[in-house]
Every structure is written in structure tokens, then in C-alpha cells.
Design an enzyme around this catalytic site. Structure first.
Site, short mmCIF file in Angstrom:
data_model
loop_
_atom_site.label_atom_id
_atom_site.label_comp_id
_atom_site.label_asym_id
_atom_site.label_seq_id
_atom_site.Cartn_x
_atom_site.Cartn_y
_atom_site.Cartn_z
N HIS A 164 0.83 -1.22 0.00
CA HIS A 164 0.00 0.00 0.00
C HIS A 164 0.87 1.27 0.00
CE1 HIS A 164 -3.39 -2.64 1.30
NE2 HIS A 164 -2.44 -3.23 1.97
N LYS A 291 15.75 21.83 -9.93
CA LYS A 291 15.08 20.61 -10.37
C LYS A 291 15.94 19.71 -11.25
CE LYS A 291 10.88 19.84 -10.67
NZ LYS A 291 9.55 19.73 -11.28
N GLU A 298 10.11 8.70 -16.82
CA GLU A 298 8.69 9.04 -17.05
C GLU A 298 8.24 8.57 -18.43
OE1 GLU A 298 7.71 13.24 -15.28
OE2 GLU A 298 9.82 13.18 -15.84
#
Ligand code: ARG
Length: 477
Positions: A164, A291, A298
Site C-alpha cells: 500500500h 530541479k 517518465e
């Protein structure tokens, strides 16, 4: 003795047509823009067919020699970029046949005896997909090799194991990476099963009914590297389930790659900080200087969408088609080619990223301590050492977690008197099982996360997946 230049497909088949196709017809009908990728398979298939026709006395040996030589020259033209594919000639098959007739004249007009584009395209495409299975097998094997190398390096690196996405129990990074080695191993076996099933040759089915010429289907199947001819001529030209088999295996594999990529995306966030992806596979932001975006991971995740889409698209194309061939089936190719390109690219990118990724064992270990992941070890200790029934032990461990949370400490930092207050059977020896290293080392069941088991599993996986004994798909067969 050369032939005239063929200007449109209708010259090859349209004797009873009075007018040329509408420009829109050419746009919807022509496939050569994408099926030219089948040129090598088409030439191989035609050479095998011509040799068989000559062996059976359907064409002369002189015709055969002219055809084979002509096709070999066309192959050279294509390889060297000198061949002009013409959409007016519909597809790769008619383009090559028209050029053959242009080059060698009369014998070129005999090549299509006892054959149809229906068995021709089915044969070409099977050859192409068989080779694609062999290519993806090699890419996935390489990915497994990288995963095994990284797993070996991190056989004892402790990290949180999640269910989970909540801290569940500590595991080793090596063990986690081995999970992917197994998935890609099953993917390889799916491609290998698909390859074995599609290893039958449609050639000789002709349009759908077979042919009145004395063809030797065993001979063409053998020459093209197929195990045998397909048994039923209608099936041979109607079926595209070999493409579905490939796409189904590809879709599952893309999902595995996507889950791996998702973990790299998650783990490379500053919040997790488990891994630093190689700079060469990330990008910066034009406005946020801090960043470092995991674009390649991705995209591996995102591109799974198109592979899954191509499987669904072809299932839908085929589902309502009566036997035998319908032009709808020409829609089998673009999705297949894109799925194969995408999958091979994603597998290569995943391998390259993982090979260079820098895991951070200190961060992983610190994260492994969060969320009281050794509560199960406390319960197990009560069962093993004190004979407490597991359900009761589970309750005691749960209370220990609550107490640790109240005091803001880890389970193993609970003072002795706190432990005793929870249950009189607990003593200081329990502390030995509450550390994450001990927890991991204790999970020695087969297939478990203990570093000893992980090292054995790595050695076994190397034998199973990288060893000589692995039944690899024969390349080019
Ligand atoms: N380009 C066609 C395809 O890919 C080849 C088969 C054409 N057959 C036909 N009967 N028109 O499906």
C-alpha cells in the site's frame, strides 16, 4: 529483354478497370509508407518461392536465376537508398514485383505464379515478428544482466519494503531488484512461446484456397526457417493472432517496465532520495534551478500506454472480420512496428539508466527505520520464544507500536520498563530482533529477503536467465 516501367498497381491487376484510383483512394489504400519495413522479408520470401517453383518445374531454371539475381539487385538498391517506393504501387510487395519486371522483363511476370499477396504478406510479417521476438529477447536479457549486477552489489542493502506504499517490512534492495529479474524472465518466456507458435509458414495458401500448381510447401517453409507449413490455407491468410501474441507479450512487458520506471521516478524524488539517476537521462527546469526531472523514466512509464493501445487496437480491428483476408488486416502493421520500436527502446533505456543509477544505502536504511517496520519481528519473537499464539502476539506488537508513537521513538528504543509494561513475557533479549538488519537477516525462507538467500537467488538467476542452458530464441530463424 527488360520490361516497361509499371506506373500503378492497376497495371499489375487492373485489366478490367477503366479508370485510375481516386487520389483519396490512393491515400487510404497505400501502405508502402510503412510496410516498406518488410522489404528484406519480402525478397527472402520471393526467392524461396521462385526456387521452389523451379524445383517443381513450374518455371524454368533460367527464369529462376533471372528472378533471384533481379531480387538480389533490388535488395542492394534498397539498402543503398537508391530504390524509390511509389505509393501508386500500393505496398512493398507490388513495388518490388513491379521493379523486378522493369529490370528483368518476362521472367519477373512469372514470379507471382501459385502465390497471392495474401499468403505473401502473411509470410513476410511472420518472418518480421519472429525476428522481433529474438530482438526483444536480447534486450530483456541485457536488462536482466544489469539488474543482476546491481542486485549483487546491493544484496545486503536494507531498504523499506512497502505494501500500500506504506512501510511494511525491511527488505534488501537486491531482493527488490530480483523481483524485476523474474518479471522480465516471464516476459522472455512469453515472447519465446509466441515465437514457437508463429513458427509455421503461410506460403502456398495462395489467395485462400491453396493452388492448383504442384507447390512444395515443406521446401519453402524449410528454406525460410519455419518449423513447418501452416495446416489450413484459409487460416494461413486470415490469421493475425501471431501479431496479437507479440503485442500481448509486449503490453505485459511494457507494464513491467512502467512499474520499474515509476519506482525510479518515486525513488529519485528528494523526499525519497533512494537513488540518483544519471544526469544523462534527466533534465533540468527552465524556471526552477533546483530541479532534476526523471524524463527518461517518465517516458518509459508513459510509453507503455501506446504499446497497450496497439494490442487493443488490433483486437478491435480483427474481431468482426469474416474469413479469409480483408483489407482491414493491413492495419496490423503500424501498431506492431511502433510497439516493437517502443518496447526495444524502453528496455534499452531502462538498462542504461539502471546501470548508472547511484543508489543511496544510507537514505534507504534511514527510511527503513521509519514506520516501525519490525513490529512483525516483535510478534514473531513472542511466538517463537514465548509460545504466545500469533493473534495475541500481533495485539501486543500493535500496542508496542502505539507506545513508541506516543514516546516518539523507534520500537527498539523503547525502554525496558515500557516493554515489560506491555507484556510481562517480554524481556531485553527481544531487542535483538528489532533492528532492521536482524529483521532482514532472519527472513531466510526460500525466495525470502535475507542476504544469504538473495546471493543464492542471484547465482540461480544467472544460470536460469543468462546461462548457456537458457533456451534462447534463434536469431533470424
Ligand atoms: N498490403 C496488403 C496488406 O498488408 C497486402 C495484401 C493485399 N492483398 C489483397 N488481396 N489486396 O494486407
Amino acid at each position: 529483354m527488360t520490361g516497361a516501367r509499371t506506373r500503378s498497381a492497376r497495371e499489375l491487376w487492373g485489366g478490367h478497370f477503366a479508370s485510375d484510383p481516386a487520389p483519396l483512394m490512393e491515400r487510404i489504400n497505400a501502405s508502402v509508407g510503412f510496410d516498406k519495413r518488410l522489404w528484406a522479408e519480402d525478397i527472402r520470401g520471393s526467392i524461396a518461392h521462385a526456387r521452389m517453383l523451379a524445383a517443381r518445374g513450374v518455371i524454368t531454371e533460367a527464369d529462376r536465376d533471372a528472378i533471384v539475381r533481379g531480387l538480389e539487385e533490388i535488395a542492394r538498391e534498397i539498402e543503398e537508398g537508391r530504390f524509390v517506393f511509389d505509393p501508386a504501387l500500393e505496398d512493398v510487395h507490388l513495388n518490388i514485383e513491379a521493379r523486378l519486371i522493369e529490370r528483368i522483363g518476362e521472367p519477373g511476370r512469372r514470379l507471382h505464379t501459385a502465390r497471392s499477396r495474401n499468403d505473401q504478406v502473411a509470410t513476410d510479417l511472420r518472418l518480421w515478428v519472429k525476428a522481433a521476438c529474438a530482438r526483444v529477447d536480447a534486450s530483456l536479457r541485457e536488462l536482466q544482466r544489469v539488474l543482476l549486477d546491481r542486485a549483487e552489489e546491493h544484496a545486503a542493502t536494507v531498504m523499506p519494503g512497502f505494501t500500500h506504499l506504506q512501510a511494511a517490512q525491511p527488505v534488501t534492495l537486491g531482493h527488490h531488484l530480483l523481483a524485476y529479474v523474474e518479471m522480465f524472465g516471464r516476459d522472455r518466456s512469453r515472447f519465446s512461446d509466441a515465437h514457437a507458435r508463429m513458427d509455421e509458414c503461410p506460403l502456398g495458401a495462395a489467395a485462400l484456397a491453396g493452388t492448383s500448381f504442384p507447390v512444395d510447401r515443406e521446401a519453402t517453409a524449410r528454406e525460410l526457417g519455419f518449423a513447418r507449413p501452416m495446416a489450413n490455407s484459409i487460416d494461413a491468410v486470415s490469421d493475425r493472432d501471431f501479431v496479437l501474441d507479440y503485442l500481448a507479450a509486449a503490453a505485459i512487458c511494457a507494464v513491467h517496465l512502467s512499474r520499474l520506471a515509476e519506482e525510479l521516478v518515486l525513488w529519485s524524488t528528494p523526499q525519497f532520495g533512494f537513488v540518483r539517476l544519471p544526469e544523462t537521462f534527466t533534465s533540468g527546469s527552465s524556471i526552477m534551478p533546483q530541479k532534476r526531472n526523471p524524463d527518461a523514466a517518465e517516458l518509459v512509464r508513459g510509453k507503455s500506454g501506446r504499446v497497450i493501445g496497439h494490442l487493443v487496437a488490433l483486437l478491435v480491428v480483427l474481431k468482426g472480420l469474416p474469413l479469409a483476408y480483408s483489407k482491414d488486416m493491413q492495419e496490423d502493421k503500424e501498431g506492431l512496428f511502433d510497439a516493437a520500436d517502443t518496447l526495444e527502446l524502453c528496455a534499452a533505456v531502462a538498462a542504461a539508466m539502471l546501470a548508472e543509477a547511484r543508489f543511496d544505502p544510507a537514505r534507504m536504511r534511514a527510511a527503513a527505520e521509519l514506520g516501525h517496520p519490525t513490529a512483525t519481528d516483535l510478534a514473531d519473537w513472542l511466538v517463537r520464544v514465548k509460545g504466545v499464539p500469533f493473534r495475541e502476539a500481533h495485539g501486543i506488537a500493535a500496542r508496542a507500536v502505539r507506545r513508541a508513537e506516543e514516546l516518539g521513538c523507534a520500537l527498539e528504543e523503547l525502554p525496558d520498563r515500557e516493554l515489560l509494561a506491555l507484556d510481562a513475557r517480554i524481556d531485553a533479549r527481544v531487542r535483538e530482533v528489532l533492528g532492521v538488519e536482524r529483521s532482514v537477516a532472519s527472513r531466510t525462507s526460500s525466495g525470502g529477503t535475507a542476504p544469504v538467500r538473495v546471493r543464492e537467488a542471484i547465482a540461480a538467476a544467472r544460470r536460469r536467465f543468462l546461462g548457456e542452458a537458457q533456451p534462447a530464441i534463434e536469431a533470424g530463424g
